[in-house]
Motif scaffolding. Structure first.
Motif, PDB file in Angstrom:
ATOM      1  N   HIS A 124     -42.794  33.363  71.305  1.00 17.20           N
ATOM      2  CA  HIS A 124     -42.753  34.501  72.222  1.00 17.20           C
ATOM      3  C   HIS A 124     -43.618  34.277  73.464  1.00 17.20           C
ATOM      4  O   HIS A 124     -43.781  35.192  74.266  1.00 17.20           O
ATOM      5  CB  HIS A 124     -43.219  35.769  71.508  1.00 17.20           C
ATOM      6  CG  HIS A 124     -42.403  36.102  70.290  1.00 17.20           C
ATOM      7  ND1 HIS A 124     -41.052  36.333  70.347  1.00 17.20           N
ATOM      8  CD2 HIS A 124     -42.756  36.239  68.986  1.00 17.20           C
ATOM      9  CE1 HIS A 124     -40.594  36.602  69.132  1.00 17.20           C
ATOM     10  NE2 HIS A 124     -41.604  36.549  68.296  1.00 17.20           N
ATOM     11  N   LEU A 125     -44.142  33.054  73.621  1.00 16.15           N
ATOM     12  CA  LEU A 125     -44.978  32.737  74.776  1.00 16.15           C
ATOM     13  C   LEU A 125     -44.141  32.097  75.886  1.00 16.15           C
ATOM     14  O   LEU A 125     -43.216  31.327  75.619  1.00 16.15           O
ATOM     15  CB  LEU A 125     -46.101  31.767  74.385  1.00 16.15           C
ATOM     16  CG  LEU A 125     -47.219  32.312  73.499  1.00 16.15           C
ATOM     17  CD1 LEU A 125     -48.156  31.177  73.113  1.00 16.15           C
ATOM     18  CD2 LEU A 125     -47.988  33.412  74.205  1.00 16.15           C
ATOM     19  N   LYS A 126     -44.496  32.420  77.122  1.00 16.97           N
ATOM     20  CA  LYS A 126     -43.888  31.784  78.282  1.00 16.97           C
ATOM     21  C   LYS A 126     -44.983  31.398  79.273  1.00 16.97           C
ATOM     22  O   LYS A 126     -46.034  32.036  79.339  1.00 16.97           O
ATOM     23  CB  LYS A 126     -42.889  32.718  78.975  1.00 16.97           C
ATOM     24  CG  LYS A 126     -41.580  32.925  78.234  1.00 16.97           C
ATOM     25  CD  LYS A 126     -40.628  33.769  79.070  1.00 16.97           C
ATOM     26  CE  LYS A 126     -39.290  33.937  78.371  1.00 16.97           C
ATOM     27  NZ  LYS A 126     -38.334  34.719  79.202  1.00 16.97           N
ATOM     28  N   TYR A 127     -44.701  30.348  80.039  1.00 12.76           N
ATOM     29  CA  TYR A 127     -45.590  29.950  81.126  1.00 12.76           C
ATOM     30  C   TYR A 127     -44.741  29.693  82.361  1.00 12.76           C
ATOM     31  O   TYR A 127     -43.803  28.891  82.316  1.00 12.76           O
ATOM     32  CB  TYR A 127     -46.390  28.696  80.761  1.00 12.76           C
ATOM     33  CG  TYR A 127     -47.422  28.320  81.799  1.00 12.76           C
ATOM     34  CD1 TYR A 127     -48.660  28.971  81.841  1.00 12.76           C
ATOM     35  CD2 TYR A 127     -47.165  27.345  82.752  1.00 12.76           C
ATOM     36  CE1 TYR A 127     -49.609  28.645  82.795  1.00 12.76           C
ATOM     37  CE2 TYR A 127     -48.104  27.006  83.713  1.00 12.76           C
ATOM     38  CZ  TYR A 127     -49.330  27.668  83.722  1.00 12.76           C
ATOM     39  OH  TYR A 127     -50.281  27.357  84.677  1.00 12.76           O
ATOM     40  N   ASP A 128     -45.056  30.385  83.436  1.00 11.19           N
ATOM     41  CA  ASP A 128     -44.287  30.294  84.677  1.00 11.19           C
ATOM     42  C   ASP A 128     -42.811  30.599  84.411  1.00 11.19           C
ATOM     43  O   ASP A 128     -41.910  29.904  84.887  1.00 11.19           O
ATOM     44  CB  ASP A 128     -44.454  28.909  85.304  1.00 11.19           C
ATOM     45  CG  ASP A 128     -44.044  28.897  86.774  1.00 11.19           C
ATOM     46  OD1 ASP A 128     -43.897  29.989  87.359  1.00 11.19           O
ATOM     47  OD2 ASP A 128     -43.862  27.793  87.323  1.00 11.19           O
ATOM     48  N   ASN A 129     -42.600  31.628  83.586  1.00 12.41           N
ATOM     49  CA  ASN A 129     -41.263  32.119  83.242  1.00 12.41           C
ATOM     50  C   ASN A 129     -40.436  31.129  82.420  1.00 12.41           C
ATOM     51  O   ASN A 129     -39.214  31.261  82.317  1.00 12.41           O
ATOM     52  CB  ASN A 129     -40.471  32.504  84.500  1.00 12.41           C
ATOM     53  CG  ASN A 129     -39.425  33.562  84.210  1.00 12.41           C
ATOM     54  OD1 ASN A 129     -39.620  34.439  83.362  1.00 12.41           O
ATOM     55  ND2 ASN A 129     -38.298  33.485  84.894  1.00 12.41           N
ATOM     56  N   GLU A 130     -41.082  30.123  81.831  1.00 16.28           N
ATOM     57  CA  GLU A 130     -40.397  29.145  80.985  1.00 16.28           C
ATOM     58  C   GLU A 130     -40.970  29.212  79.579  1.00 16.28           C
ATOM     59  O   GLU A 130     -42.186  29.294  79.397  1.00 16.28           O
ATOM     60  CB  GLU A 130     -40.572  27.722  81.532  1.00 16.28           C
ATOM     61  CG  GLU A 130     -39.900  27.473  82.873  1.00 16.28           C
ATOM     62  CD  GLU A 130     -38.387  27.431  82.766  1.00 16.28           C
ATOM     63  OE1 GLU A 130     -37.877  27.208  81.646  1.00 16.28           O
ATOM     64  OE2 GLU A 130     -37.719  27.632  83.801  1.00 16.28           O
ATOM     65  N   LYS A 139     -52.423  33.895  85.073  1.00 18.56           N
ATOM     66  CA  LYS A 139     -51.453  34.859  85.603  1.00 18.56           C
ATOM     67  C   LYS A 139     -50.015  34.428  85.324  1.00 18.56           C
ATOM     68  O   LYS A 139     -49.098  35.234  85.418  1.00 18.56           O
ATOM     69  CB  LYS A 139     -51.670  35.041  87.101  1.00 18.56           C
ATOM     70  CG  LYS A 139     -53.006  35.690  87.452  1.00 18.56           C
ATOM     71  CD  LYS A 139     -53.167  35.864  88.950  1.00 18.56           C
ATOM     72  CE  LYS A 139     -54.497  36.514  89.292  1.00 18.56           C
ATOM     73  NZ  LYS A 139     -54.681  36.671  90.760  1.00 18.56           N
ATOM     74  N   LEU A 140     -49.818  33.148  84.998  1.00 15.74           N
ATOM     75  CA  LEU A 140     -48.470  32.644  84.736  1.00 15.74           C
ATOM     76  C   LEU A 140     -48.072  32.748  83.267  1.00 15.74           C
ATOM     77  O   LEU A 140     -46.922  32.512  82.917  1.00 15.74           O
ATOM     78  CB  LEU A 140     -48.349  31.189  85.196  1.00 15.74           C
ATOM     79  CG  LEU A 140     -48.526  30.940  86.696  1.00 15.74           C
ATOM     80  CD1 LEU A 140     -48.367  29.462  87.014  1.00 15.74           C
ATOM     81  CD2 LEU A 140     -47.522  31.760  87.510  1.00 15.74           C
ATOM     82  N   PHE A 141     -49.039  33.107  82.402  1.00 20.80           N
ATOM     83  CA  PHE A 141     -48.728  33.273  80.986  1.00 20.80           C
ATOM     84  C   PHE A 141     -48.072  34.631  80.742  1.00 20.80           C
ATOM     85  O   PHE A 141     -48.442  35.633  81.329  1.00 20.80           O
ATOM     86  CB  PHE A 141     -49.994  33.181  80.133  1.00 20.80           C
ATOM     87  CG  PHE A 141     -50.384  31.778  79.789  1.00 20.80           C
ATOM     88  CD1 PHE A 141     -49.627  31.026  78.903  1.00 20.80           C
ATOM     89  CD2 PHE A 141     -51.517  31.207  80.341  1.00 20.80           C
ATOM     90  CE1 PHE A 141     -49.984  29.738  78.587  1.00 20.80           C
ATOM     91  CE2 PHE A 141     -51.881  29.920  80.029  1.00 20.80           C
ATOM     92  CZ  PHE A 141     -51.114  29.181  79.143  1.00 20.80           C
ATOM     93  N   GLU A 142     -47.086  34.643  79.857  1.00 15.43           N
ATOM     94  CA  GLU A 142     -46.436  35.879  79.431  1.00 15.43           C
ATOM     95  C   GLU A 142     -46.288  35.847  77.917  1.00 15.43           C
ATOM     96  O   GLU A 142     -46.171  34.785  77.310  1.00 15.43           O
ATOM     97  CB  GLU A 142     -45.040  36.017  80.054  1.00 15.43           C
ATOM     98  CG  GLU A 142     -45.000  36.085  81.557  1.00 15.43           C
ATOM     99  CD  GLU A 142     -43.567  36.120  82.047  1.00 15.43           C
ATOM    100  OE1 GLU A 142     -42.799  36.999  81.591  1.00 15.43           O
ATOM    101  OE2 GLU A 142     -43.214  35.257  82.869  1.00 15.43           O
ATOM    102  N   ILE A 143     -46.276  37.023  77.310  1.00 15.25           N
ATOM    103  CA  ILE A 143     -46.015  37.114  75.885  1.00 15.25           C
ATOM    104  C   ILE A 143     -45.223  38.386  75.596  1.00 15.25           C
ATOM    105  O   ILE A 143     -45.527  39.449  76.138  1.00 15.25           O
ATOM    106  CB  ILE A 143     -47.325  37.100  75.063  1.00 15.25           C
ATOM    107  CG1 ILE A 143     -47.000  37.205  73.570  1.00 15.25           C
ATOM    108  CG2 ILE A 143     -48.295  38.197  75.505  1.00 15.25           C
ATOM    109  CD1 ILE A 143     -48.179  36.978  72.672  1.00 15.25           C
ATOM    110  N   ASP A 144     -44.230  38.259  74.760  1.00 15.25           N
ATOM    111  CA  ASP A 144     -43.484  39.420  74.276  1.00 15.25           C
ATOM    112  C   ASP A 144     -44.269  39.972  73.090  1.00 15.25           C
ATOM    113  O   ASP A 144     -44.033  39.604  71.935  1.00 15.25           O
ATOM    114  CB  ASP A 144     -42.073  39.006  73.860  1.00 15.25           C
ATOM    115  CG  ASP A 144     -41.211  40.194  73.467  1.00 15.25           C
ATOM    116  OD1 ASP A 144     -41.764  41.286  73.237  1.00 15.25           O
ATOM    117  OD2 ASP A 144     -39.984  40.030  73.354  1.00 15.25           O
TER     118      ASP A 144
END
Length: 278
Positions: A226-232, A159-164
């Motif tokens: 383009h990857l983020k983890y815990d908004n970092e 749930k903490l992973f993000e990708i643009d």
């Protein structure tokens, strides 16, 4: 709201077709997209040659089981028949290869819907459909990974992973236009959409490099920024060049001398590199 992401060609004119030729049944636009995306995904799996043109990828019929589809979506037959229907001025959305003994109906997407081959990610949100898709597409973990490396899975909160994803797809397409490797482009786009869907596989290859691979280590290099983890933002640190040095040094020591040196090296790496790795 539940959601699931799929990949389709940018030139697909599904919504225009639905407006111009509305189906005579209560239809699901999400299932239309899902069915077409499934054919694209299976085309990538079946085509083993990486250096290939777009026509070679899509000019193959993909078997689709009606029993499996009905388990995912009860009114799948009406939807598939609509996709196959030849509307005047629009043509077909799918070409079909008829049923044969031991072989179910097979489908392919006509090449005139691919254009120059660029893909886009579509989000589907129909509650029952998304739930059934996720139930039938659970990521599997190899037994060896589950037994030996299960403790590592606890360090990843998906749930903490993000990708643009939009920026990632833009970079992948630019890379394809230079390399001309369409198979690689398709495969990498699917990795991006799998990441968005929370599919985080673990692979262990004891017969090759012996390393544990994850969705990050196998992720396209051009997209990792383009990857983020815990908004970092994630940072990549490659220590591979130091491995031969440490290995040769340790092998030249006696077993008695090696113990304190191993401890020193471990402490040095932990203090020096740990902040950058995290």
């Amino acid at each position: 709201m539940p959601e699931y992401f799929i990949v389709v060609p940018k030139s697909l004119n599904l919504e225009q077709r639905l407006l111009k030729f509305p189906p005579n049944f209560n239809y699901s636009k999400d299932f239309f997209y899902y069915y077409i995306a499934g054919i694209i995904r299976e085309s990538v799996k079946k085509h083993t040659n990486e250096n290939t043109e777009i026509n070679s990828v899509i000019n193959q019929f993909i078997p689709r089981s009606s029993v499996i589809m009905q388990g995912i979506f009860r009114k799948s037959k009406n939807h598939v028949d609509y996709l196959y229907e030849d509307f005047f001025g629009e043509g077909r959305l799918l070409h079909r290869k008829n049923y044969e003994p031991g072989q179910c109906f097979s489908y392919r997407l006509p090449e005139y819907y691919w254009g120059d081959g660029e893909l886009e990610i579509i989000k589907i949100t129909e509650n029952t459909l998304v739930r059934n898709i996720k139930k039938n597409n659970k990521p599997t973990i190899h037994n060896m990974v589950d037994k030996r490396f299960k403790f590592l899975r606890g360090y990843f909160n998906l749930k903490l992973f993000e990708i643009d994803s939009q920026a990632a797809l833009k970079d992948l397409y630019a890379e394809y236009k230079v390399s001309g490797n369409y198979k690689k482009y398709l495969s990498n786009v699917l990795k991006v959409v799998d990441f968005k869907n929370g599919h985080f596989p673990f692979y262990h290859r004891p017969n090759t490099d012996g390393r544990l691979h994850t969705a990050i280590t196998s992720f396209p290099k051009v997209c990792r920024k383009h990857l983020k983890y815990d908004n970092e933002p994630l940072a990549e640190v490659d220590l591979s060049a130091s491995i031969p040095f440490f290995l040769s040094y340790i092998l030249n020591l006696t077993v008695k001398e090696a113990q304190p040196m191993i401890y020193y090296i471990h402490r040095y790496i932990t203090i020096t590199y740990y902040p950058f790795i995290c």
